[in-house]
Design an enzyme around this catalytic site. Sequence first.
Site, short mmCIF file in Angstrom:
data_model
loop_
_atom_site.label_atom_id
_atom_site.label_comp_id
_atom_site.label_asym_id
_atom_site.label_seq_id
_atom_site.Cartn_x
_atom_site.Cartn_y
_atom_site.Cartn_z
N ASN A 89 0.83 -1.21 0.00
CA ASN A 89 0.00 0.00 0.00
C ASN A 89 0.86 1.26 0.00
O ASN A 89 1.95 1.27 0.60
CB ASN A 89 -0.93 0.02 1.22
CG ASN A 89 -1.89 -1.16 1.21
OD1 ASN A 89 -2.14 -1.75 0.16
ND2 ASN A 89 -2.40 -1.52 2.36
N ASN A 100 -8.01 -12.70 4.81
CA ASN A 100 -8.53 -11.97 3.65
C ASN A 100 -10.05 -12.08 3.58
O ASN A 100 -10.63 -13.03 4.13
CB ASN A 100 -7.89 -12.56 2.36
CG ASN A 100 -7.79 -11.53 1.25
OD1 ASN A 100 -7.25 -10.44 1.45
ND2 ASN A 100 -8.35 -11.87 0.10
N LEU A 101 -10.65 -11.11 2.86
CA LEU A 101 -12.12 -11.19 2.76
C LEU A 101 -12.54 -12.46 2.03
O LEU A 101 -13.45 -13.16 2.43
CB LEU A 101 -12.63 -9.94 2.02
CG LEU A 101 -14.15 -9.75 1.96
CD1 LEU A 101 -14.72 -9.61 3.37
CD2 LEU A 101 -14.52 -8.53 1.13
N ASP A 102 -11.80 -12.72 0.92
CA ASP A 102 -12.07 -13.95 0.14
C ASP A 102 -10.76 -14.67 -0.10
O ASP A 102 -9.70 -14.07 -0.03
CB ASP A 102 -12.65 -13.56 -1.26
CG ASP A 102 -13.83 -12.59 -1.14
OD1 ASP A 102 -13.74 -11.48 -1.70
OD2 ASP A 102 -14.78 -12.94 -0.42
N SER A 123 -4.92 -9.68 -3.07
CA SER A 123 -5.53 -10.70 -3.95
C SER A 123 -4.51 -11.69 -4.48
O SER A 123 -4.85 -12.67 -5.13
CB SER A 123 -6.22 -10.00 -5.14
OG SER A 123 -5.23 -9.29 -5.91
N HIS A 145 6.00 -0.59 -2.55
CA HIS A 145 5.52 0.14 -3.72
C HIS A 145 5.61 1.65 -3.55
O HIS A 145 5.01 2.40 -4.31
CB HIS A 145 4.06 -0.25 -4.04
CG HIS A 145 3.95 -1.65 -4.56
ND1 HIS A 145 2.75 -2.32 -4.64
CD2 HIS A 145 4.89 -2.51 -5.03
CE1 HIS A 145 2.96 -3.53 -5.14
NE2 HIS A 145 4.25 -3.67 -5.38
N1 APR Z 1 -10.95 -7.04 4.64
C1 APR Z 1 -10.04 -7.95 4.19
N2 APR Z 1 -9.75 -8.13 2.88
C2 APR Z 1 -10.40 -7.34 2.00
C3 APR Z 1 -11.35 -6.37 2.39
C4 APR Z 1 -11.61 -6.24 3.78
N3 APR Z 1 -12.50 -5.35 4.24
N4 APR Z 1 -11.83 -5.76 1.26
C5 APR Z 1 -11.19 -6.33 0.22
N5 APR Z 1 -10.35 -7.28 0.66
C6 APR Z 1 -9.46 -8.15 -0.14
C7 APR Z 1 -10.06 -8.59 -1.45
O1 APR Z 1 -10.75 -9.83 -1.28
C8 APR Z 1 -8.81 -8.77 -2.33
O2 APR Z 1 -8.31 -10.10 -2.22
O3 APR Z 1 -8.33 -7.36 -0.47
C9 APR Z 1 -7.79 -7.81 -1.71
C10 APR Z 1 -7.52 -6.59 -2.58
O4 APR Z 1 -6.91 -7.05 -3.75
P1 APR Z 1 -6.43 -5.98 -4.84
O5 APR Z 1 -7.51 -5.00 -5.10
O6 APR Z 1 -5.85 -6.76 -5.99
O7 APR Z 1 -5.26 -5.16 -4.12
P2 APR Z 1 -3.79 -5.65 -3.83
O8 APR Z 1 -3.71 -7.13 -3.70
O9 APR Z 1 -3.26 -4.83 -2.72
O10 APR Z 1 -3.01 -5.22 -5.18
C11 APR Z 1 -1.61 -5.43 -5.19
O11 APR Z 1 -1.48 -4.35 -7.34
O12 APR Z 1 -2.20 -2.71 -8.72
C12 APR Z 1 -1.17 -3.09 -7.92
O13 APR Z 1 0.32 -1.64 -6.87
C13 APR Z 1 -0.98 -2.11 -6.79
O14 APR Z 1 -0.22 -2.60 -4.56
C14 APR Z 1 -1.18 -2.95 -5.54
C15 APR Z 1 -0.96 -4.37 -6.04
#
Ligand code: APR
Length: 234
Positions: free
Chosen positions: A89, A198-200, A174, A106
């Site tokens: 993040n 994680n949420l999912d 994710s 990042h």
């Molecule tokens: N609590 C727990 N998990 C959650 C919640 C929540 N309230 N809301 C969403 N999530 C989970 C989703 O299920 C998903 O698996 O958070 C994850 C978010 O995934 P992404 O949107 O892909 O974000 P992230 O994994 O951080 O992306 C990684 O990709 O685009 C690049 O640089 C960007 O740092 C980022 C990297």
Amino acid sequence: MRKITILTGAGISAESGLGTFRDEGGIWTQHRIEDVATPEGFVRDPDLVHGFYNARRAQVKTATPNAAHRALAALEADFDGEVVVVTQNVDELHEAAGSRNVLHMHGILTGALCAACGHRWPAPTVMETGACCPVCVAPTARPDVVWFGEMPYFMDEIWAHLETTDLFVSIGTSGNVYPAAAFAQHAQRAGADTLELNLDPSVNARDFAAARHGNASVIVPQWVSEVLKAQASG
Ligand code: APR
């Protein structure tokens, strides 16, 4: 257990009101990565890229840590060992919650970087095309965030943490983006236990020995409380 290494992603900040990337309505459903998160996109249209990060910089200014960020800060304070947070993040909600041992692989939205000389300085809330570097004066200021195709920061340190950690925990990501998506396997090969919160289930859920699913603000404090209770009961 002497060391816990925690990877966080956008999901840990979702309940602080900051958007995730790949969930429904996520950032990458509103913007094209190649336009706003690549070096080529910045060269093609720096105004568009600065506008994208200026909007996110304004948003993080009003965001506050949630119970998940606070729980990780409490873990770092009370755990009888080392707690390292490696975050994907670019918000600084871990630090706002009190975490100190944080590696931003990042980069950070509040940072500016000179593309010419590499100098870093605090970014103004609104960065503009052609802003000059305070050191080399070249008009090459950019957001200090890592774009697709660029090398994430602190990787040597991160690999070393993964090779010496007792437990690797992934929270709110994710598992779509490498090298972070390979961290669980790397830690497991070095003998660490692994847990996904994680949420999912993430796309690399199979890499984890255990998982709990739900909102981070609920499942992370629960997990931290169990770790500290187990420590107290020896
Ligand atoms: N609590 C727990 N998990 C959650 C919640 C929540 N309230 N809301 C969403 N999530 C989970 C989703 O299920 C998903 O698996 O958070 C994850 C978010 O995934 P992404 O949107 O892909 O974000 P992230 O994994 O951080 O992306 C990684 O990709 O685009 C690049 O640089 C960007 O740092 C980022 C990297």
